[in-house]
Write an enzyme that holds these catalytic residues in place. Sequence first.
Site, PDB file in Angstrom:
ATOM      1  N   GLY A 141       0.811  -1.301   0.011  1.00 42.69           N
ATOM      2  CA  GLY A 141       0.019  -0.078  -0.188  1.00 42.69           C
ATOM      3  C   GLY A 141       0.915   1.202  -0.027  1.00 42.69           C
ATOM      4  N   ASN A 246      -0.053  13.234  -7.647  1.00 40.60           N
ATOM      5  CA  ASN A 246      -0.146  14.717  -7.243  1.00 40.60           C
ATOM      6  C   ASN A 246      -1.321  15.257  -7.690  1.00 40.60           C
ATOM      7  OD1 ASN A 246       2.577  14.333  -6.513  1.00 40.60           O
ATOM      8  ND2 ASN A 246       3.370  14.847  -8.496  1.00 40.60           N
ATOM      9  N   GLU A 369      -4.261   7.847  -0.891  1.00 44.43           N
ATOM     10  CA  GLU A 369      -3.443   8.875  -1.583  1.00 44.43           C
ATOM     11  C   GLU A 369      -2.322   9.188  -0.792  1.00 44.43           C
ATOM     12  OE1 GLU A 369      -2.825   9.984  -4.440  1.00 44.43           O
ATOM     13  OE2 GLU A 369      -4.845   9.320  -5.270  1.00 44.43           O
TER      14      GLU A 369
HETATM   15  P1  TGC Z   1      11.315   7.224  -4.672  1.00 45.17           P
HETATM   16  O1  TGC Z   1      12.332   6.498  -4.826  1.00 45.17           O
HETATM   17  O2  TGC Z   1      11.004   8.171  -3.447  1.00 45.17           O
HETATM   18  O3  TGC Z   1      10.868   7.666  -5.969  1.00 45.17           O
HETATM   19  C1  TGC Z   1      10.723   7.201  -7.171  1.00 45.17           C
HETATM   20  C2  TGC Z   1      10.661   8.366  -8.233  1.00 45.17           C
HETATM   21  O4  TGC Z   1       9.473   9.165  -8.092  1.00 45.17           O
HETATM   22  C3  TGC Z   1       9.846  10.471  -7.856  1.00 45.17           C
HETATM   23  N1  TGC Z   1       8.786  10.851  -7.069  1.00 45.17           N
HETATM   24  C4  TGC Z   1       7.615  11.774  -7.618  1.00 45.17           C
HETATM   25  N2  TGC Z   1       7.583  12.341  -8.622  1.00 45.17           N
HETATM   26  C5  TGC Z   1       6.712  13.155  -8.734  1.00 45.17           C
HETATM   27  N3  TGC Z   1       5.558  13.175  -7.816  1.00 45.17           N
HETATM   28  C6  TGC Z   1       5.898  12.702  -6.601  1.00 45.17           C
HETATM   29  N4  TGC Z   1       4.973  12.788  -5.680  1.00 45.17           N
HETATM   30  C7  TGC Z   1       7.015  11.652  -6.538  1.00 45.17           C
HETATM   31  N5  TGC Z   1       7.364  11.071  -5.474  1.00 45.17           N
HETATM   32  C8  TGC Z   1       8.397  10.314  -5.578  1.00 45.17           C
HETATM   33  C9  TGC Z   1      11.220  10.445  -7.187  1.00 45.17           C
HETATM   34  O5  TGC Z   1      11.909  11.743  -7.443  1.00 45.17           O
HETATM   35  C10 TGC Z   1      11.791   9.280  -8.262  1.00 45.17           C
HETATM   36  O6  TGC Z   1      12.317   9.985  -9.341  1.00 45.17           O
HETATM   37  P2  TGC Z   1      13.132   9.204 -10.174  1.00 45.17           P
HETATM   38  O7  TGC Z   1      13.494  10.036 -11.450  1.00 45.17           O
HETATM   39  O8  TGC Z   1      14.466   9.623  -9.325  1.00 45.17           O
HETATM   40  O9  TGC Z   1      13.263   7.771 -10.350  1.00 45.17           O
HETATM   41  O10 TGC Z   1      10.183   6.235  -4.566  1.00 45.17           O
HETATM   42  P3  TGC Z   1       9.690   5.116  -3.424  1.00 45.17           P
HETATM   43  O11 TGC Z   1       9.322   3.852  -3.891  1.00 45.17           O
HETATM   44  O12 TGC Z   1      10.854   5.198  -2.215  1.00 45.17           O
HETATM   45  O13 TGC Z   1       8.363   5.726  -2.844  1.00 45.17           O
HETATM   46  C11 TGC Z   1       8.353   7.083  -1.974  1.00 45.17           C
HETATM   47  C12 TGC Z   1       7.009   7.350  -1.257  1.00 45.17           C
HETATM   48  C13 TGC Z   1       6.709   6.394   0.106  1.00 45.17           C
HETATM   49  C14 TGC Z   1       6.672   8.686  -1.335  1.00 45.17           C
HETATM   50  C15 TGC Z   1       5.689   6.631  -2.328  1.00 45.17           C
HETATM   51  O14 TGC Z   1       5.873   5.372  -2.460  1.00 45.17           O
HETATM   52  C16 TGC Z   1       4.409   7.109  -1.759  1.00 45.17           C
HETATM   53  O15 TGC Z   1       4.039   8.169  -2.233  1.00 45.17           O
HETATM   54  N6  TGC Z   1       3.766   6.304  -1.038  1.00 45.17           N
HETATM   55  C17 TGC Z   1       2.064   6.315  -0.963  1.00 45.17           C
HETATM   56  C18 TGC Z   1       1.404   5.588  -1.581  1.00 45.17           C
HETATM   57  C19 TGC Z   1      -0.002   6.110  -2.413  1.00 45.17           C
HETATM   58  O16 TGC Z   1      -0.136   7.294  -2.046  1.00 45.17           O
HETATM   59  N7  TGC Z   1      -0.851   5.351  -2.831  1.00 45.17           N
HETATM   60  C20 TGC Z   1      -1.866   6.007  -3.338  1.00 45.17           C
HETATM   61  C21 TGC Z   1      -2.799   4.896  -4.211  1.00 45.17           C
HETATM   62  S1  TGC Z   1      -4.001   5.396  -5.486  1.00 45.17           S
HETATM   63  C22 TGC Z   1      -5.218   5.942  -4.198  1.00 45.17           C
HETATM   64  O17 TGC Z   1      -4.980   5.966  -3.047  1.00 45.17           O
HETATM   65  C23 TGC Z   1      -6.391   6.442  -5.016  1.00 45.17           C
HETATM   66  S2  TGC Z   1      -7.551   7.041  -3.824  1.00 45.17           S
HETATM   67  C24 TGC Z   1      -8.806   7.483  -4.625  1.00 45.17           C
HETATM   68  C25 TGC Z   1      -9.079   8.789  -4.655  1.00 45.17           C
HETATM   69  O18 TGC Z   1      -8.084   9.716  -5.115  1.00 45.17           O
HETATM   70  O19 TGC Z   1      -9.889   9.537  -4.462  1.00 45.17           O
HETATM   71  P1  FAD Z   2      -0.171   0.451   4.976  1.00 44.04           P
HETATM   72  O1  FAD Z   2       0.644   0.896   3.796  1.00 44.04           O
HETATM   73  O2  FAD Z   2      -0.126  -1.103   5.487  1.00 44.04           O
HETATM   74  O3  FAD Z   2       0.015   1.142   6.094  1.00 44.04           O
HETATM   75  C1  FAD Z   2      -0.593   0.963   7.527  1.00 44.04           C
HETATM   76  C2  FAD Z   2      -0.132   1.947   8.522  1.00 44.04           C
HETATM   77  O4  FAD Z   2       1.366   1.660   8.720  1.00 44.04           O
HETATM   78  C3  FAD Z   2      -0.348   3.200   8.077  1.00 44.04           C
HETATM   79  O5  FAD Z   2      -0.587   4.042   9.448  1.00 44.04           O
HETATM   80  C4  FAD Z   2       0.613   3.793   7.538  1.00 44.04           C
HETATM   81  O6  FAD Z   2       1.140   5.231   7.732  1.00 44.04           O
HETATM   82  C5  FAD Z   2       1.929   3.063   8.109  1.00 44.04           C
HETATM   83  N1  FAD Z   2       3.218   2.861   7.833  1.00 44.04           N
HETATM   84  C6  FAD Z   2       3.658   2.271   6.427  1.00 44.04           C
HETATM   85  N2  FAD Z   2       4.656   2.653   6.325  1.00 44.04           N
HETATM   86  C7  FAD Z   2       5.230   3.233   6.956  1.00 44.04           C
HETATM   87  C8  FAD Z   2       6.531   3.719   7.429  1.00 44.04           C
HETATM   88  N3  FAD Z   2       7.672   3.572   6.393  1.00 44.04           N
HETATM   89  N4  FAD Z   2       6.872   4.620   8.386  1.00 44.04           N
HETATM   90  C9  FAD Z   2       5.656   4.645   9.198  1.00 44.04           C
HETATM   91  N5  FAD Z   2       4.574   4.339   9.156  1.00 44.04           N
HETATM   92  C10 FAD Z   2       4.448   3.484   7.913  1.00 44.04           C
HETATM   93  N6  FAD Z   2      -5.497   2.607  -4.097  1.00 44.04           N
HETATM   94  C11 FAD Z   2      -5.604   2.515  -5.355  1.00 44.04           C
HETATM   95  O7  FAD Z   2      -4.381   2.234  -6.028  1.00 44.04           O
HETATM   96  N7  FAD Z   2      -6.390   3.061  -6.138  1.00 44.04           N
HETATM   97  C12 FAD Z   2      -7.435   3.384  -5.626  1.00 44.04           C
HETATM   98  O8  FAD Z   2      -8.456   4.061  -6.402  1.00 44.04           O
HETATM   99  C13 FAD Z   2      -7.596   3.464  -4.373  1.00 44.04           C
HETATM  100  N8  FAD Z   2      -8.867   3.909  -3.490  1.00 44.04           N
HETATM  101  C14 FAD Z   2      -8.887   3.663  -2.066  1.00 44.04           C
HETATM  102  C15 FAD Z   2     -10.308   3.776  -1.650  1.00 44.04           C
HETATM  103  C16 FAD Z   2     -10.514   3.664  -0.271  1.00 44.04           C
HETATM  104  C17 FAD Z   2     -11.889   3.547   0.166  1.00 44.04           C
HETATM  105  C18 FAD Z   2      -9.292   3.414   0.544  1.00 44.04           C
HETATM  106  C19 FAD Z   2      -9.538   3.114   1.908  1.00 44.04           C
HETATM  107  C20 FAD Z   2      -8.052   2.953  -0.168  1.00 44.04           C
HETATM  108  C21 FAD Z   2      -7.945   3.207  -1.487  1.00 44.04           C
HETATM  109  N9  FAD Z   2      -6.646   3.075  -2.132  1.00 44.04           N
HETATM  110  C22 FAD Z   2      -6.585   3.026  -3.385  1.00 44.04           C
HETATM  111  C23 FAD Z   2      -5.697   2.344  -1.239  1.00 44.04           C
HETATM  112  C24 FAD Z   2      -4.863   3.399  -0.572  1.00 44.04           C
HETATM  113  O9  FAD Z   2      -3.896   4.108  -1.266  1.00 44.04           O
HETATM  114  C25 FAD Z   2      -3.897   2.659   0.503  1.00 44.04           C
HETATM  115  O10 FAD Z   2      -4.981   2.122   1.445  1.00 44.04           O
HETATM  116  C26 FAD Z   2      -2.928   3.526   1.009  1.00 44.04           C
HETATM  117  O11 FAD Z   2      -1.919   3.711   0.200  1.00 44.04           O
HETATM  118  C27 FAD Z   2      -2.187   2.695   2.340  1.00 44.04           C
HETATM  119  O12 FAD Z   2      -2.015   1.459   2.005  1.00 44.04           O
HETATM  120  P2  FAD Z   2      -2.074   0.262   3.301  1.00 44.04           P
HETATM  121  O13 FAD Z   2      -3.880   0.421   3.481  1.00 44.04           O
HETATM  122  O14 FAD Z   2      -1.678  -0.877   2.420  1.00 44.04           O
HETATM  123  O15 FAD Z   2      -1.756   0.668   4.143  1.00 44.04           O
END
Ligand code: TGC
Ligand code: FAD
Length: 390
Positions: A141, A246, A369
């Site tokens: 995640g 972003n 996100e």
């Molecule tokens: P890392 O080594 O830090 O970065 C890899 C490459 O990506 C670049 N980068 C970014 N570029 C643009 N915008 C950003 N926000 C960027 N973050 C990183 C970075 O500069 C690097 O570039 P390059 O050219 O050197 O290769 O990557 P990492 O694997 O260590 O990851 C870092 C971390 C923890 C910040 C990243 O994994 C993260 O953001 N994790 C959170 C996961 C997350 O947000 N998942 C969302 C899933 S989608 C969703 O939840 C949809 S919800 C539905 C709705 O929106 O309503």
């Molecule tokens: P985990 O990554 O297992 O995290 C669990 C806890 O551990 C959190 O508190 C976190 O902050 C903490 N943690 C993890 N790593 C660290 C660290 N290094 N240091 C300190 N604390 C840490 N994803 C998609 O791709 N597409 C979608 O459309 C989408 N829609 C979603 C809709 C809903 C309703 C929900 C609930 C989630 C959705 N997601 C989607 C997934 C969402 O992006 C993930 O749930 C989110 O990124 C967190 O991942 P996880 O749930 O696996 O939690």
Amino acid sequence: MASFKGVDFYNVSDLFSEEELMIRDTVREFVEKEVVPIIDAHAQAQTFPMGLIPKIGELGLFGAHLQGYGCAGLNNVAYGLIMQELERGDSGLRSFCSVQGGLVMYPIHTFGSDEQKERWLPKMTAGEAIGAFGLTEPDFGSNPAGMLTKAVRDRDDYILNGTKMWITNASIADVTLVWARIDEENSYGGFLVEKGTKGFSTPQMKGKWSLRASITSELVLEDVRLPAGARLPKTPGLRGAFMCLNQARYGIAWGAVGAAMSCYETAVNYAKSRIQFDRPIASFQLVQRKLAHMLIEITKAQLVCWRLGRLKDEGKLRHQQISLAKMNNVQMALDIARNARDLLGANGILDEYPVMRHMCNLESVNTYEGTYDMHTLILGQDITGIPAFT
Ligand code: TGC
Ligand code: FAD
């Protein structure tokens, strides 16, 4: 004009152009008339209000910040105001639009071929096709780089295997952008998987107490064969996925303000009319303190959004600045929703008021996100130059 006046203690409206205000008010009225009356029933039934999709398309809200292909071509501040007003209705509605515009249309627009753009963008703008974005997996995640979903080249095709989880809209999507590891390139790619593709299924996830008026699904990919043309050709590896995030995180920062405004307004109105100890509860200092705290936090968040939007329009926005806004504003909205719920006493748990729905929704918004803590670490890395993720 909508009956909802908005919260604007610092005359933040003066910072917006006439066009931006007109767009905000149009969406405000739409939400008041079309969303507020039906959203609780959908949340209770765990259904998405599908009937709103063509109306949102008509209003030009899908991918409204993109240029061409029928998109509205608005600036980012106007786009943010749209997200604010939609989430004042429900986070699930804003989520739908975030996914459609920020997580599917944006990458097709930015990384797609001409053919992919022509095929999907006009339909998605009109709401005639729905998109989903598959990054998260059951075991990955916060750390999507560890994903197990793989794409393997087979002559002119790719074969995809893997499982995704928590994917918004997937069961109702016509096209899902699936992120997969490509070992032979030591990189990652984004693939457009169409509804009905052999080996691809999208079982809906049930049992959520949060974002109940939003569809969330798994993705199962079993030897899904895709033509090479299904891959987004210009995607810069995983950075491409983060660039999509972003867009959505930016919209969430604005949207959270909308949810907070809804809770604050409800709390103020309730506190003025609810009598206890022969006086309106609004007359008690502890209650006024809570209301003042809400107003302060909303006002600060509004100014963060405004600045964020202007930076984005000027092309100066850094993704770490989006992290600050996303984590701050969602935490702020969650805090306000919880306080508003408390102020409404027992009535706070009823669907007659929107606060419990917002409160539960915001728990997801806080997690998806990038969780609050992940954005803390992104800022920590920006401040110190030292990544603390592992
Ligand atoms: P890392 O080594 O830090 O970065 C890899 C490459 O990506 C670049 N980068 C970014 N570029 C643009 N915008 C950003 N926000 C960027 N973050 C990183 C970075 O500069 C690097 O570039 P390059 O050219 O050197 O290769 O990557 P990492 O694997 O260590 O990851 C870092 C971390 C923890 C910040 C990243 O994994 C993260 O953001 N994790 C959170 C996961 C997350 O947000 N998942 C969302 C899933 S989608 C969703 O939840 C949809 S919800 C539905 C709705 O929106 O309503
Ligand atoms: P985990 O990554 O297992 O995290 C669990 C806890 O551990 C959190 O508190 C976190 O902050 C903490 N943690 C993890 N790593 C660290 C660290 N290094 N240091 C300190 N604390 C840490 N994803 C998609 O791709 N597409 C979608 O459309 C989408 N829609 C979603 C809709 C809903 C309703 C929900 C609930 C989630 C959705 N997601 C989607 C997934 C969402 O992006 C993930 O749930 C989110 O990124 C967190 O991942 P996880 O749930 O696996 O939690």
